[in-house]
Structure formats: C-alpha cells, structure tokens
Design an enzyme around this catalytic site. Structure first.
Site, PDB file in Angstrom:
ATOM      1  N   TYR A 166      -3.210 -13.015   2.642  1.00  0.00           N
ATOM      2  CA  TYR A 166      -3.046 -11.732   3.326  1.00  0.00           C
ATOM      3  C   TYR A 166      -4.353 -10.979   3.124  1.00  0.00           C
ATOM      4  O   TYR A 166      -5.429 -11.558   3.075  1.00  0.00           O
ATOM      5  CB  TYR A 166      -1.806 -11.041   2.742  1.00  0.00           C
ATOM      6  CG  TYR A 166      -1.364  -9.775   3.425  1.00  0.00           C
ATOM      7  CD1 TYR A 166      -1.398  -9.645   4.820  1.00  0.00           C
ATOM      8  CD2 TYR A 166      -0.890  -8.703   2.674  1.00  0.00           C
ATOM      9  CE1 TYR A 166      -0.981  -8.481   5.432  1.00  0.00           C
ATOM     10  CE2 TYR A 166      -0.462  -7.541   3.288  1.00  0.00           C
ATOM     11  CZ  TYR A 166      -0.516  -7.432   4.670  1.00  0.00           C
ATOM     12  OH  TYR A 166      -0.112  -6.274   5.267  1.00  0.00           O
ATOM     13  N   LYS A 205       1.890 -11.994   8.253  1.00  0.00           N
ATOM     14  CA  LYS A 205       3.012 -11.067   8.078  1.00  0.00           C
ATOM     15  C   LYS A 205       4.329 -11.819   8.045  1.00  0.00           C
ATOM     16  O   LYS A 205       5.233 -11.499   7.247  1.00  0.00           O
ATOM     17  CB  LYS A 205       3.019 -10.043   9.213  1.00  0.00           C
ATOM     18  CG  LYS A 205       1.930  -8.993   9.113  1.00  0.00           C
ATOM     19  CD  LYS A 205       2.235  -7.965   8.035  1.00  0.00           C
ATOM     20  CE  LYS A 205       1.225  -6.842   8.065  1.00  0.00           C
ATOM     21  NZ  LYS A 205       1.522  -5.773   7.099  1.00  0.00           N
ATOM     22  N   ASP A 237      -0.882  -4.167  14.016  1.00  0.00           N
ATOM     23  CA  ASP A 237      -2.311  -3.994  14.284  1.00  0.00           C
ATOM     24  C   ASP A 237      -2.638  -3.743  15.753  1.00  0.00           C
ATOM     25  O   ASP A 237      -3.634  -4.238  16.287  1.00  0.00           O
ATOM     26  CB  ASP A 237      -3.104  -5.199  13.761  1.00  0.00           C
ATOM     27  CG  ASP A 237      -3.262  -5.157  12.242  1.00  0.00           C
ATOM     28  OD1 ASP A 237      -2.912  -4.122  11.645  1.00  0.00           O
ATOM     29  OD2 ASP A 237      -3.719  -6.142  11.656  1.00  0.00           O
ATOM     30  N   ASP A 241       1.974  -0.602  10.470  1.00  0.00           N
ATOM     31  CA  ASP A 241       0.820   0.279  10.298  1.00  0.00           C
ATOM     32  C   ASP A 241       1.239   1.746  10.308  1.00  0.00           C
ATOM     33  O   ASP A 241       0.629   2.579   9.637  1.00  0.00           O
ATOM     34  CB  ASP A 241      -0.204   0.028  11.410  1.00  0.00           C
ATOM     35  CG  ASP A 241      -0.571  -1.438  11.515  1.00  0.00           C
ATOM     36  OD1 ASP A 241      -1.174  -1.956  10.565  1.00  0.00           O
ATOM     37  OD2 ASP A 241      -0.229  -2.065  12.530  1.00  0.00           O
ATOM     38  N   ALA A 293      -7.015  10.832  10.376  1.00  0.00           N
ATOM     39  CA  ALA A 293      -5.792  11.070  11.154  1.00  0.00           C
ATOM     40  C   ALA A 293      -5.590  10.002  12.219  1.00  0.00           C
ATOM     41  O   ALA A 293      -5.114  10.278  13.315  1.00  0.00           O
ATOM     42  CB  ALA A 293      -5.848  12.459  11.801  1.00  0.00           C
ATOM     43  N   GLY A 294      -5.943   8.754  11.903  1.00  0.00           N
ATOM     44  CA  GLY A 294      -5.699   7.644  12.812  1.00  0.00           C
ATOM     45  C   GLY A 294      -4.265   7.163  12.711  1.00  0.00           C
ATOM     46  O   GLY A 294      -3.363   7.896  12.283  1.00  0.00           O
ATOM     47  N   ALA A 332      -2.755   5.005  10.697  1.00  0.00           N
ATOM     48  CA  ALA A 332      -2.192   5.011   9.340  1.00  0.00           C
ATOM     49  C   ALA A 332      -2.013   6.429   8.824  1.00  0.00           C
ATOM     50  O   ALA A 332      -0.958   6.781   8.281  1.00  0.00           O
ATOM     51  CB  ALA A 332      -3.084   4.211   8.394  1.00  0.00           C
ATOM     52  N   ASN A 379       1.848  -2.326   1.533  1.00  0.00           N
ATOM     53  CA  ASN A 379       3.019  -2.332   2.412  1.00  0.00           C
ATOM     54  C   ASN A 379       3.993  -3.456   2.076  1.00  0.00           C
ATOM     55  O   ASN A 379       5.197  -3.346   2.333  1.00  0.00           O
ATOM     56  CB  ASN A 379       2.587  -2.498   3.872  1.00  0.00           C
ATOM     57  CG  ASN A 379       1.736  -1.373   4.378  1.00  0.00           C
ATOM     58  OD1 ASN A 379       1.190  -0.601   3.596  1.00  0.00           O
ATOM     59  ND2 ASN A 379       1.606  -1.257   5.682  1.00  0.00           N
TER      60      ASN A 379
END
Length: 572
Positions: free
Chosen positions: A102, A174, A246, A269, A302-303, A305, A464
């Site tokens: 990962y 994942k 993603d 995400d 502030a994207g 995530a 996560n």
C-alpha cells in the site's frame, strides 16, 4: 466459530488448472488425499508443507529483495499464484508489509505500471469501448458473487497525481486491504479502473504506456461514462459496496453526493480520511477532558481530503454535542493556496463545496487587500487543533507551532500529508517546540518522540486502513441500502474508544497498526449495529447477534479442505 475458510470446498479443477488458479492453489500444502484426487502427485514435490512453513519460505525469499519496489513486485507475483499464502504472509508481518503493498511503495509501483506490467489484474473499462462496457463487465463477473467494487479514474493517486490506467494498482491494493483487515472474501471483490485518458504528459509520450493514450475526458462525456458504470453495478450487484478511490478534487465529492442516495457508495479519500481523523480527534479531546465543540480547528489544505476531514469532524460535533450545522461550521478555519477562505474571495478562488466554511470577511478587516496566511490565523484564533492536508512540506514552522502552543495547554497537531517528505511538520520538531505537550497523529509512520519527562511518546498513524475496511464490511454484511453519516460516525466512535491514550495520556491516540484486523472487526460491529438501529439494513437481525454474524462470515487466510467435484465444484 465457523469461518468461510475452515469448511469443505468442492472444486472442479484438476492438475495444472488448479495449480495455476490463485484462489484454489495450495502449492506444497495440498494433502496426500487431495493430491491423488486432483491429479497432483507427479506435479508437486513429495513433502507436504504447512501454511506456516510456506510463509517462512516466502518471507525468506522476500528478504532477498532489498528495495521496497522489488518487494512489492514479489508480493504481487505471490498473490497471482496463491491467495491464502499471500494473505497469510501479510498477516504474519502486518506492520512491515502494509507499506510495501500500500502506501508509500504502491505509489512507486503505480507510477511505473506500464514498465512493470506482466499480467492484467481486475477490470479495465476504457472510454473508446463505452458500447462494450456491459459485455466486458459481465465477462469479468460471470458466476461471481461480487460484494465489493473498488473503482478509480486514477486522477489523484496517492499524492502523485494522474497515473492513467496504472490506477488499477490502487484499486487492487485497496481490495487487498479490505480482505486482509476487514475479512472480505477476495473472490467477492472487483478492482476496476475507468480509463478515461490521462493528462500526464510523461505517460502520453511513453511508447510503453498500456492505457488509452489520449487526454483525459471531462464534462458530460465523462459523466455519461461514469454513470454507465455505476448503473451496471446497481443493476447486477444491488447489495454490493461501491468504493470510489482517488478521483480528482473536481469529481470526488460530486460523485459521492450524486450516487450515495442510489447505492451503498463510499469514498475513502473523503469519508475514510475524515473518519480516522475524527477518531483521533475524539481520542485527543478525551485526553484534554474537553469536547469536540470546544475546539477551534484550523485546516491547512482545503482539497478533497481537507474538506472531507472538515465535514466529518463537523458531523461528529453535531452528533456528539448537539450543535446546529451552522454553529458547528463556525468551529473551522480553512486555508488553501489563496490563504484563509473568507466570504469576500472571488468565486474563482473558492470551490462551491468549500464555501459553507468561509469565514466572514469582517472578522479579518485588518487584512483587506492581502491573503490571510497560516501564521495570521494562528495568532488571531489561538487554535486548539491544527490539521495539515496540504502536501506543503514544513508549513507548520517553528514560529507557527510555538504561537499555537501559547493558546493551548495540549496543542492537537495532525500533519497528515503523504508521503513523508511532504509532511507539514515532523513530529520530533512539533514535540520539541511545544515542550512535549503536543498530541499528535500523522498520515505516515514516524518513530516515537522523547518527552521532557523521559517517557516515549508513540505517534499515532492516521491511516485510513484502521477504519475503512470495517466501515465497508459493516455495511456489506447487513446489505445496507447506504453507508450513512451516522454509520460512519459510529465506526469512528468505536475506533476512538480503543485509543491507548484514554488509559495513558502520553500514549498514542490510535491503536497500533499491528492490531488493525481486530480494530476493524470492532468498527464493523459498530457500523452494522447502527445500520440495524437506523433501519437501513437489508437483513432482519437483532443487534445482539451482529458480532457472531461477522465472526461467521469473515474470510481468513487458511486452506479449506477440497473435494473434487467436476459437476458442482467451483472454478468451472
């Protein structure tokens, strides 16, 4: 209790066919009776090995590879040969090998996907073959009970950006984590890449690139392609979990909002990052004997995530402390590349989904005509919580951290950016600049810090994988019609309740990653119970029986006993 692996499995394959099928291959672990029944006596060496012996051999082979990327390719090859051995090896060396399969090593494997390509994995749906999508989908899933679909369009892979068709590597990784830590049967998972082109010029000019070598499709054509795929999942596997992975910042939240009322949809995400961060923060406020509503929270970045974390914590404040939505929003100060997000910024500087967290411009009248930076906000707000999702290395400078420490007895500092080289502050620096008072969690593994009192402070990894497999398994096992906000918060609360810091305030805010399988089982129990409580489950169970149902269903890496059955056996 029974599991899906310690039962008798009827298999229709024999000879080379069973040895080359990763789901059924046992290699040297086939018993004497199985070797006779399946025509293997001359195809295998004489001695029979246990799974433990096979794992020891595989681990020794793995360790002849020094570089992480070579270890990654070895493990990929092992998975292509034998699922039980692959997952058995990983489970025995969890903390060591998760970073190999990962983040961060999988990012390198994805970036080099076309150069490393040996065989296909999962399902590739390419834009030029739109009209064949259902045919290709059905061919890949024929005869399978798909419970989990992990899909990516590869635009925002693991902090390395647009990787085109190579994004299939994140979908397979994942899926593997869901199996390893959540207990989902690998035969019931489907990794998918939506190959809608790429804007990565190095890939477009690479003669070995194996994807569709065109610029990324956008707009209505993109939406039609994605919708076609989602409707196929809904049509053929209505009770499955659809995991979005993603997608780019312009699509991640938008697609989640579009489809989460139609199907059980999850975006790691957005929601997974938010949920594990919420759990870490719940643990931290437990240490400080305060509440979520008491916090002043600065989010730097502030994207996808950063906004996902903000929303998840906001929803946690509403659920835990009973605040109204607007009152909870006022606990946050978001900064992006234009500085503090305020309501007088031009529309081109503020995405619509961020605008509800804009600060009133009159609060910052003294800063008219220039951006309000991080240090400005820290000085004015005296935050109790500082969260970094910016990939801006070193953004939490000594000046910023020391200024924050003036207004918080135990500053809560979460530099979450990946990979390690892009972290906003190194934990040992934050520890030193706060005189050992900081409560910390990071997005990547970091070594412990020495505190002034001589104790060692373990840095929680806000990974996560501590929560999303459990969130997904809890939704799937109950056939929930949706993965609701309350279900996610229930999972976060259960994770927070397992925090070592609640017993010792100088301990880690989250459980050790070595315990991730047990932790995710607890998360799954909480999520499943909440699904039953709120009436979104598709099964008629009592809340008290959830734990037993999960124990009976989880897949574990053990060899089942095989019976040869050419008529009713699996693998035909």
């Amino acid at each position: 209790m029974a599991t899906t692996t310690n039962r008798v499995l009827r298999v229709a394959l024999r000879g080379e066919a069973i040895l080359t099928h990763p789901r059924f291959n046992k290699g040297t672990a086939f018993t004497a009776s199985e070797r006779r029944a399946f025509g293997l006596t001359g195809l295998l060496p004489y001695r029979i090995n246990t799974l433990d012996e096979q794992c020891r051999r595989a681990y020794d082979q793995l360790n002849t590879r020094a570089e992480p990327l070579r270890k990654n390719t070895f493990l990929q090859s092992l998975k292509d040969q034998n699922w039980v051995l692959y997952y058995g090896l990983l489970s025995r060396h969890l903390k060591e090998l998760i970073p190999i399969i990962y983040t961060p090593t999988q990012g390198d494997a994805i970036a080099n996907y076309s150069e490393l390509f040996r065989r296909s994995e999962g399902l590739y749906l390419s834009f030029p073959e739109f009209d064949k999508m259902e045919e290709d989908f059905l061919a890949a899933t024929k005869g399978r009970d798909i419970q989990l679909v992990v899909v990516t369009d590869s635009e925002a892979i693991l902090g390395i950006g647009d990787q085109g068709v190579g994004g299939i590597g994140i979908a397979t990784a994942k899926s593997a984590i869901y199996t390893l830590l959540g207990g989902i049967d690998p035969s019931k998972t489907l990794p998918v890449v939506l190959d809608v082109g790429t804007d990565n010029n190095s890939l477009l000019h690479d003669p070995l690139y194996v994807g569709w070598p065109k610029n990324r499709v956008r707009g209505k054509a993109y939406d039609r392609f994605v919708d076609r795929f989602v409707q196929l999942v809904r049509k053929h596997y209505p009770h499955s979990l659809l995991h979005l992975e993603d997608f780019g910042v312009s699509n991640a939240q938008r697609l989640l909002d579009t489809y989460r009322s139609q199907h059980t949809v999850f975006n790691d995400d957005v929601q997974g990052t938010g949920a594990v961060t919420l759990a870490a923060l719940m643990s931290a406020v437990g240490v400080t004997k305060s509440t979520l509503a008491d916090q002043r929270i600065v989010v730097y970045g502030a994207g996808t995530a950063g906004l996902g974390i903000t929303r998840q914590i906001r929803d946690g404040i509403i659920a835990a402390d009973g605040l109204l939505r607007q009152d909870a929003n006022e606990r946050f100060y978001l900064l992006d590349r234009h500085g503090l997000v305020t309501d007088n910024l031009p529309p081109s500087h503020v995405r619509p989904d961020v605008r509800e967290f804009s600060r009133p411009a009159h609060e910052w009248a003294g800063y008219t005509g220039k951006e309000v930076g991080l240090l400005d906000v820290v000085k004015a707000v005296r935050p109790t919580v500082l969260i970094g999702c910016s990939t801006h290395a070193g953004a939490f400078s000594e000046t910023v951290v020391r200024e924050m420490a003036k207004g918080a007895e135990r500053p809560i500092i979460f530099p979450l950016s990946n990979p390690t080289r892009l972290v906003e502050v190194r934990p040992e620096d934050a520890n030193a600049w706060t005189d050992g008072k900081a409560l910390m969690a990071t997005g990547s593994p970091f070594p412990p810090c020495k505190m002034p009192n001589g104790k060692t402070y373990e840095i929680a990894e806000c990974n996560n994988a501590l929560i999303y497999p459990g969130l997904g398994f809890g939704a799937m096992i109950t056939q929930a019609r949706k993965l609701s906000d309350k279900m996610i918060i229930a999972g976060a609360q259960r994770l927070a309740s397992l925090s070592p810091a609640l017993k010792d305030p100088d301990n880690a805010l989250l459980p050790d990653f070595a315990d991730a399988r047990t932790v995710n089982t607890e998360v799954a129990v909480a999520v499943a119970q909440q699904a039953l409580i709120e009436g979104s489950a598709g099964v008629d169970w009592d809340v008290e029986e959830v734990r037993d149902r999960i124990a009976e269903t989880q897949w574990i890496a053990e060899y089942p006993d095989f019976l040869y059955d050419p008529v009713k056996g699996e693998g035909q």
